[in-house]
Enzyme design. Structure first.
Site, PDB file in Angstrom:
ATOM      1  N   LYS A 171      15.154 -15.464  67.893  1.00  0.00           N
ATOM      2  CA  LYS A 171      16.508 -14.974  68.172  1.00  0.00           C
ATOM      3  C   LYS A 171      16.857 -15.175  69.644  1.00  0.00           C
ATOM      4  CE  LYS A 171      16.498 -11.612  64.424  1.00  0.00           C
ATOM      5  NZ  LYS A 171      16.432 -10.184  64.065  1.00  0.00           N
ATOM      6  N   ASN A 217      14.023 -14.591  61.406  1.00  0.00           N
ATOM      7  CA  ASN A 217      13.969 -13.168  61.739  1.00  0.00           C
ATOM      8  C   ASN A 217      13.045 -12.832  62.908  1.00  0.00           C
ATOM      9  OD1 ASN A 217      15.811 -12.590  59.754  1.00  0.00           O
ATOM     10  ND2 ASN A 217      14.268 -12.217  58.210  1.00  0.00           N
ATOM     11  N   CYS A 218      12.379 -13.805  63.446  1.00  0.00           N
ATOM     12  CA  CYS A 218      11.470 -13.599  64.575  1.00  0.00           C
ATOM     13  C   CYS A 218      12.282 -13.276  65.835  1.00  0.00           C
ATOM     14  CB  CYS A 218      10.641 -14.868  64.773  1.00  0.00           C
ATOM     15  SG  CYS A 218       9.706 -14.930  66.290  1.00  0.00           S
ATOM     16  N   ASP A 219      11.878 -12.240  66.564  1.00  0.00           N
ATOM     17  CA  ASP A 219      12.596 -11.838  67.776  1.00  0.00           C
ATOM     18  C   ASP A 219      12.612 -12.937  68.833  1.00  0.00           C
ATOM     19  OD1 ASP A 219      13.246  -9.361  66.739  1.00  0.00           O
ATOM     20  OD2 ASP A 219      11.553  -8.340  67.682  1.00  0.00           O
TER      21      ASP A 219
END
Length: 115
Positions: free
Chosen positions: A14, A9-11
């Site tokens: 991604k 879920n880390c930007d």
């Protein structure tokens, strides 16, 4: 095929995964949250890039530590903290053979993969 370590879920993760997918780079994703990370692997990375680069001092997990836990941090203690709190590892960590890239930079990935 390379190995990509991080938290889904880390930007930043991604962005890295999107870059790898867009450029058709095969990789295996290793989720710290589910799979954890062991001391031996962190020690190998620290030997290559330094524990200071691996330790994410900007994140919430680091900021939640007591001043006593942060005081006088050194390699072995940093590695233990990263094992205990995988969110403290800077993301992503990309391993391609004997090359290691910590964090995501489009320019660094382009250079690493000759794109």
């Amino acid at each position: 095929m390379c190995d990509l370590y991080g938290i889904p879920n880390c930007d930043t993760m991604k962005k890295a995964r999107n870059w790898l997918d867009t450029h058709a780079v095969d990789y295996t994703f290793h989720n710290y949250k589910k799979e954890g990370v062991n001391e031996e692997l962190l020690s190998q990375w620290a030997d290559q890039v330094g524990w200071e680069l691996l330790l994410n001092r900007r994140g919430l997990t680091w900021r939640k530590l007591s001043d006593q836990q942060k005081e006088g941090i050194e390699r072995d203690r940093a590695i233990q903290l990263m094992c205990d709190y995988p969110s403290m590892i800077k993301r992503p960590v990309l391993i391609d053979g004997d090359r290691i890239e910590v964090g995501f930079s489009e320019a660094a990935y382009c250079q690493l993969f000759g794109r």
